[in-house]
Design a protein around this motif. Structure first.
Motif, PDB file in Angstrom:
ATOM      1  N   UNK A  49       0.825  -1.193   0.000  1.00 40.69           N
ATOM      2  CA  UNK A  49       0.000   0.000   0.000  1.00 40.69           C
ATOM      3  C   UNK A  49       0.864   1.249   0.000  1.00 40.69           C
ATOM      4  N   UNK A  50       0.501   2.221  -0.809  1.00 40.16           N
ATOM      5  CA  UNK A  50       1.171   3.510  -0.795  1.00 40.16           C
ATOM      6  C   UNK A  50       0.141   4.598  -1.010  1.00 40.16           C
ATOM      7  N   UNK A  51       0.407   5.769  -0.499  1.00 37.50           N
ATOM      8  CA  UNK A  51      -0.501   6.887  -0.656  1.00 37.50           C
ATOM      9  C   UNK A  51      -0.094   8.029   0.244  1.00 37.50           C
ATOM     10  N   UNK A  52      -0.449   9.257  -0.118  1.00 42.00           N
ATOM     11  CA  UNK A  52       0.031  10.421   0.628  1.00 42.00           C
ATOM     12  C   UNK A  52      -0.580  10.573   2.009  1.00 42.00           C
ATOM     13  N   UNK A  53      -1.659   9.865   2.335  1.00 46.60           N
ATOM     14  CA  UNK A  53      -2.281   9.998   3.644  1.00 46.60           C
ATOM     15  C   UNK A  53      -2.156   8.715   4.459  1.00 46.60           C
ATOM     16  N   UNK A  54      -1.169   7.914   4.113  1.00 48.23           N
ATOM     17  CA  UNK A  54      -0.887   6.691   4.855  1.00 48.23           C
ATOM     18  C   UNK A  54       0.478   6.801   5.500  1.00 48.23           C
ATOM     19  N   UNK A 125      -3.239  13.761  13.176  1.00 50.09           N
ATOM     20  CA  UNK A 125      -3.284  15.126  12.662  1.00 50.09           C
ATOM     21  C   UNK A 125      -1.868  15.681  12.716  1.00 50.09           C
ATOM     22  N   UNK A 126      -1.243  15.817  11.568  1.00 48.73           N
ATOM     23  CA  UNK A 126       0.114  16.348  11.478  1.00 48.73           C
ATOM     24  C   UNK A 126       0.072  17.683  10.762  1.00 48.73           C
ATOM     25  N   UNK A 127       1.159  18.427  10.824  1.00 52.97           N
ATOM     26  CA  UNK A 127       1.188  19.743  10.200  1.00 52.97           C
ATOM     27  C   UNK A 127       0.975  19.655   8.697  1.00 52.97           C
ATOM     28  N   UNK A 128       1.388  18.579   8.089  1.00 51.38           N
ATOM     29  CA  UNK A 128       1.292  18.465   6.628  1.00 51.38           C
ATOM     30  C   UNK A 128       0.098  17.629   6.167  1.00 51.38           C
ATOM     31  N   UNK A 129      -0.843  17.325   7.065  1.00 48.47           N
ATOM     32  CA  UNK A 129      -2.038  16.617   6.650  1.00 48.47           C
ATOM     33  C   UNK A 129      -2.397  15.480   7.576  1.00 48.47           C
ATOM     34  N   UNK A 130      -3.548  14.839   7.345  1.00 47.56           N
ATOM     35  CA  UNK A 130      -3.947  13.700   8.177  1.00 47.56           C
ATOM     36  C   UNK A 130      -3.279  12.418   7.698  1.00 47.56           C
ATOM     37  N   UNK A 131      -3.141  11.476   8.601  1.00 52.24           N
ATOM     38  CA  UNK A 131      -2.587  10.160   8.290  1.00 52.24           C
ATOM     39  C   UNK A 131      -3.483   9.089   8.900  1.00 52.24           C
ATOM     40  N   UNK A 240     -11.326  26.809   1.794  1.00 54.18           N
ATOM     41  CA  UNK A 240     -10.312  26.153   2.606  1.00 54.18           C
ATOM     42  C   UNK A 240      -9.307  27.175   3.117  1.00 54.18           C
ATOM     43  N   UNK A 241      -8.682  26.900   4.249  1.00 56.12           N
ATOM     44  CA  UNK A 241      -7.733  27.862   4.806  1.00 56.12           C
ATOM     45  C   UNK A 241      -6.530  28.024   3.891  1.00 56.12           C
ATOM     46  N   UNK A 242      -5.990  29.236   3.856  1.00 54.37           N
ATOM     47  CA  UNK A 242      -4.827  29.502   3.011  1.00 54.37           C
ATOM     48  C   UNK A 242      -3.532  29.071   3.684  1.00 54.37           C
ATOM     49  N   UNK A 243      -3.538  28.893   4.997  1.00 51.84           N
ATOM     50  CA  UNK A 243      -2.334  28.494   5.704  1.00 51.84           C
ATOM     51  C   UNK A 243      -2.475  27.116   6.292  1.00 51.84           C
ATOM     52  N   UNK A 244      -2.332  27.007   7.633  1.00 51.87           N
ATOM     53  CA  UNK A 244      -2.465  25.721   8.289  1.00 51.87           C
ATOM     54  C   UNK A 244      -3.873  25.169   8.081  1.00 51.87           C
ATOM     55  N   UNK A 245      -3.937  23.863   7.873  1.00 53.11           N
ATOM     56  CA  UNK A 245      -5.254  23.230   7.736  1.00 53.11           C
ATOM     57  C   UNK A 245      -5.874  22.964   9.091  1.00 53.11           C
ATOM     58  N   UNK A 246      -5.055  22.987  10.134  1.00 56.55           N
ATOM     59  CA  UNK A 246      -5.526  22.719  11.491  1.00 56.55           C
ATOM     60  C   UNK A 246      -5.917  24.013  12.200  1.00 56.55           C
ATOM     61  N   UNK A 265      19.877  18.753  12.053  1.00 56.01           N
ATOM     62  CA  UNK A 265      19.857  19.704  10.956  1.00 56.01           C
ATOM     63  C   UNK A 265      20.059  18.976   9.632  1.00 56.01           C
ATOM     64  N   UNK A 266      19.364  19.427   8.625  1.00 56.37           N
ATOM     65  CA  UNK A 266      19.561  18.847   7.303  1.00 56.37           C
ATOM     66  C   UNK A 266      18.603  17.740   6.953  1.00 56.37           C
ATOM     67  N   UNK A 267      17.811  17.282   7.936  1.00 50.96           N
ATOM     68  CA  UNK A 267      16.838  16.242   7.625  1.00 50.96           C
ATOM     69  C   UNK A 267      15.663  16.874   6.893  1.00 50.96           C
ATOM     70  N   UNK A 268      15.339  16.418   5.685  1.00 49.25           N
ATOM     71  CA  UNK A 268      14.264  17.056   4.921  1.00 49.25           C
ATOM     72  C   UNK A 268      12.908  16.817   5.557  1.00 49.25           C
ATOM     73  N   UNK A 269      12.069  17.842   5.489  1.00 47.77           N
ATOM     74  CA  UNK A 269      10.708  17.700   5.999  1.00 47.77           C
ATOM     75  C   UNK A 269       9.867  16.929   5.007  1.00 47.77           C
ATOM     76  N   UNK A 270       8.871  16.181   5.495  1.00 49.84           N
ATOM     77  CA  UNK A 270       7.978  15.491   4.555  1.00 49.84           C
ATOM     78  C   UNK A 270       7.170  16.506   3.776  1.00 49.84           C
ATOM     79  N   UNK A 271       6.778  16.181   2.555  1.00 49.48           N
ATOM     80  CA  UNK A 271       6.023  17.124   1.737  1.00 49.48           C
ATOM     81  C   UNK A 271       4.634  17.343   2.296  1.00 49.48           C
TER      82      UNK A 271
END
Length: 722
Positions: A49-54, A125-131, A240-246, A265-271
């Motif tokens: 399984x793969x997907x952006x909300x998993x 509930x994460x900053x970049x979306x639900x999982x 929909x909100x223009x900034x944070x979804x939360x 430092x240097x660890x990329x943030x998830x999209x």
């Protein structure tokens, strides 16, 4: 990070990799065979399984002395935590939450998996979306990882469907009920009372009330599918909100949880996938990813980075001239191959092409469970009968009164065509499983023989049929009355002329079998733990006698059905963290492909070969690498758009998703698009996607210079050259 019923959760990181959450299973659970089986099943299911909300995982070893799993860490709150502290969510947040949950369930269901325990503790509930996390182990079999680490199971029963409350097994429709109940909770802040039917809450905004209310219908047949809900949500326009979804207070708590963990430092943030609700598949994740949740956070997207591949002939790898520039920074980005020559020595193609032109498209009477094709006919095996079409799409021959009532999963390979004969695994007149041979020129049955074996509650479950020379093989595994496997596989060999049994062999060393189109040797892949898988040669000329063995680290050969290994030019081709080509008779290595020195996380997909056996195609995430079978030199590599992967690049779930005609490579991707690729250049001839296809995707096969596609009741033919 915390401890609970599963064991202890740790936080860790390497200098060059993501911060990871590591769950180490307790000795008590590790010694429990029942838990091991459930844990292994969850790992296996999640790999499909793969997907952006998993939520996804980096690696795991469910079979080691100390079982563990490592997941990329992302700060978050569970939905239950957020509601308990801050109350119901506003409409804009609910819209994103509903769309993300629906898309996640669609991805889970597309892979043939039932979540079985969707509830607020399994939604993050994460900053970049639900999982969505915690699928694969139902409440009856054990708690999800998030629950086990926190040491609590809160309110799961109230989120179960009416049919589950009556003791029936979990279904896709049951998951949709749980989604509705969870959204009801998020809108109202109130836990459902008891099990069984609930109505849509008046607290749900009008834009959600109809769709979520449909999920809560007492009749499972009346509930929408996950994909239907995704489409329905996309029809409603809301601000929909223009900034944070939360909401600010929830976002602040999520940010605070992130500050509690010192991320190097240097660890990329998830999209970020929020706040736009999804309407199509679009987030590719590498094949090693897995779903898991941990106290205070959960996994994020953690794909492999771009890499250089070192190519070697013999046992000593040649040194690549240097790392290649990254092809993609997206999660799930696959490696860039490099040979022993300069990086520009072979073409790198970005796949793009026109939509396919159909040669013909017809509607048939019943949905085919499986199909096979020659250059002049297509065989369609349905529920109760088998029908045929000619090369122009017209009905051909008389139907056979034998079908396949037990269907066909994505990992089964119940049909094949060879030397003018169709073979399929179906129902004999008495209802028992059988192997049927059909003359492709006349549509008449040549012979039919039983393909069954039973001893008490243990019965044979055939899953793969293949022909080579004068022999047709049926392979599968033995299962007990409850459907579980005692880990014994089998190979049965039949004479192609009359269906006479030539020999049989079985054993726990037979898991996934490859029958090359010619030659005397077969290859069996055996799953012996995360790092201890191996392949073994079997000599068909000596009744399946075992021959040489080779390790295949990180290859996943636990399933019968489509072969997960390949053959070409007298070689067997296999691997997981590397691809090896070895002599079929002796096992001596001819060449191998390995990631570059800084790319230990790269995993290769399922190798397959051209019809003339001169080229091996190696899927790696979003790439297919064409390799000269004789010496291992790379010919070209072709790459999908960002966030999309070849299904064959996912390893243990990609069987049958890539095939060849004389001059064209066909492969499906994670958006259920079929690509036709020029075998000489790596460039796309065309692409095909059916918006009306089933959630599990269409079935397809290649015959002559055409590909034939079965989507619900529609059968379509497309010429290889478009």
């Amino acid at each position: 990070m915390g401890s609970g019923d599963l064991g202890v959760a740790y936080l860790g990181h390497s200098d060059g990799g993501p911060t990871v959450a590591i769950q180490v299973i307790s000795p008590e659970l590790a010694g429990n065979p029942g838990f091991r089986e459930r844990f292994r099943a969850e790992v296996t299911a999640a790999r499909a399984i793969s997907g952006p909300f998993l939520a996804s995982m980096v690696d795991a070893d469910p079979d080691g002395p100390v079982p563990w799993l490592a997941s990329t860490y992302v700060a978050s709150l569970t939905l239950r935590q957020a509601i308990a502290k801050h109350g119901p969510l506003p409409e804009s947040t609910l819209r994103v939450l509903a769309a993300g949950m629906a898309e996640a369930l669609a991805q889970i269901h597309d892979a043939g998996v039932i979540h079985g325990n969707l509830q607020p503790g399994n939604v993050l509930l994460a900053a970049n979306g639900p999982y969505v996390l915690g699928f694969g182990i139902s409440p009856a079999a054990g708690t999800s990882t998030t629950q086990a680490v926190s040491g609590a199971v809160n309110g799961s029963l109230g989120y179960r469907s009416p049919e589950q409350a009556l003791g029936q097994p979990g279904t896709r429709a049951g998951d949709m009920f749980s989604l509705g109940a969870t959204l009801n909770f998020a809108a109202s802040g109130r836990e459902p009372v008891g099990e069984g039917p609930h109505g849509a809450s008046a607290d749900l905004p009008p834009s959600l009330r109809e769709g979520i209310g449909g999920c809560l219908n007492q009749d499972p047949q009346a509930r929408p599918t996950a994909r239907q809900l995704v489409d329905d949500l996309s029809q409603h326009t809301v601000s929909l909100p223009s900034g944070d979804w939360l909401p600010p207070a929830v976002a602040s708590d999520v940010a605070a949880s992130a500050r509690e963990i010192a991320v190097p430092a240097g660890v990329p943030a998830p999209p970020s996938y929020a706040p736009t609700p999804p309407s199509t598949v679009g987030g590719g994740i590498s094949r090693r990813n897995l779903l898991i949740g941990l106290t205070g956070g959960a996994v994020a997207l953690g794909g492999a980075t771009a890499a250089a591949i070192a190519l070697s002939s013999g046992s000593s790898p040649k040194t690549a001239p240097g790392p290649m520039p990254p092809r993609s920074t997206s999660p799930g980005g696959s490696p860039t191959p490099s040979g022993s020559s300069s990086p520009s020595a072979f073409p790198r193609i970005n796949l793009t092409g026109p939509n396919a032109t159909r040669a013909w498209s017809v509607v048939v009477d019943s949905t085919p469970h499986c199909l096979a094709a020659s250059d002049s006919a297509v065989m369609l095996v349905g529920d109760k009968s088998t029908t045929f079409l000619d090369a122009a799409g017209k009905a051909a021959f008389s139907p056979l009164a034998m079908g396949r009532s037990f269907g066909a999963t994505d990992i089964d390979s119940p049909t094949t065509f060879a030397a003018g004969v169709f073979y399929f695994l179906g129902d004999l007149p008495d209802g028992s499983p059988g192997l049927v041979a059909v003359d492709s020129a006349t549509g008449k049955q040549k012979w039919a023989v039983p393909a069954t074996d039973q001893d008490g509650d243990i019965r044979a479950d055939p899953a793969y049929v293949a022909a080579s020379g004068n022999t047709v093989y049926v392979c599968g595994s033995y299962v007990d009355g409850g459907g579980s496997s005692p880990d014994t596989g089998f190979i049965w060999a039949f004479d192609t002329a009359a269906g006479r049994v030539l020999w049989r062999t079985q054993g726990t060393d037979i898991d996934n079998v490859l029958v090359p189109p010619s030659g005397r040797y077969l290859l069996s892949g055996t799953a012996a733990g995360q790092t201890n898988s191996q392949v073994q040669m079997l000599d068909a000329a000596n009744r399946g006698a075992r021959g040489w063995k080779k390790p295949a680290p990180h290859a996943h050969y636990s399933q019968m059905g489509w072969p997960l290994t390949g053959s070409a030019h007298g070689l067997f081709v296999f691997g997981g963290d590397a691809i090896f080509a070895v002599d079929q008779a002796t096992g001596q290595e001819a060449w191998h492909l390995k990631p570059g020195p800084d790319q230990s996380d790269v995993r290769f997909g399922i190798p397959f070969s051209s019809l003339d056996a001169n080229t091996v195609y190696v899927p790696v995430g979003q790439d297919i690498v064409a390799v000269n079978a004789a010496d291992g030199n790379v010919k070209w590599t072709t790459t999908l758009p960002p966030h999309v992967e070849f299904i064959a690049g996912l390893g243990d779930v990609g069987g049958g998703s890539a095939r060849c005609s004389a001059d064209t490579v066909f492969a499906t991707d994670s958006t259920k698009t079929l690509w036709a690729i020029d075998a000489a250049t790596g460039k796309a001839r065309w692409k095909y996607n059916d918006p009306g296809q089933p959630d599990v995707g269409f079935k397809w096969t290649v015959g002559g210079d055409h590909v034939f596609i079965a989507s619900n009741l529609t059968v379509t033919a497309i010429a290889a050259h478009g």
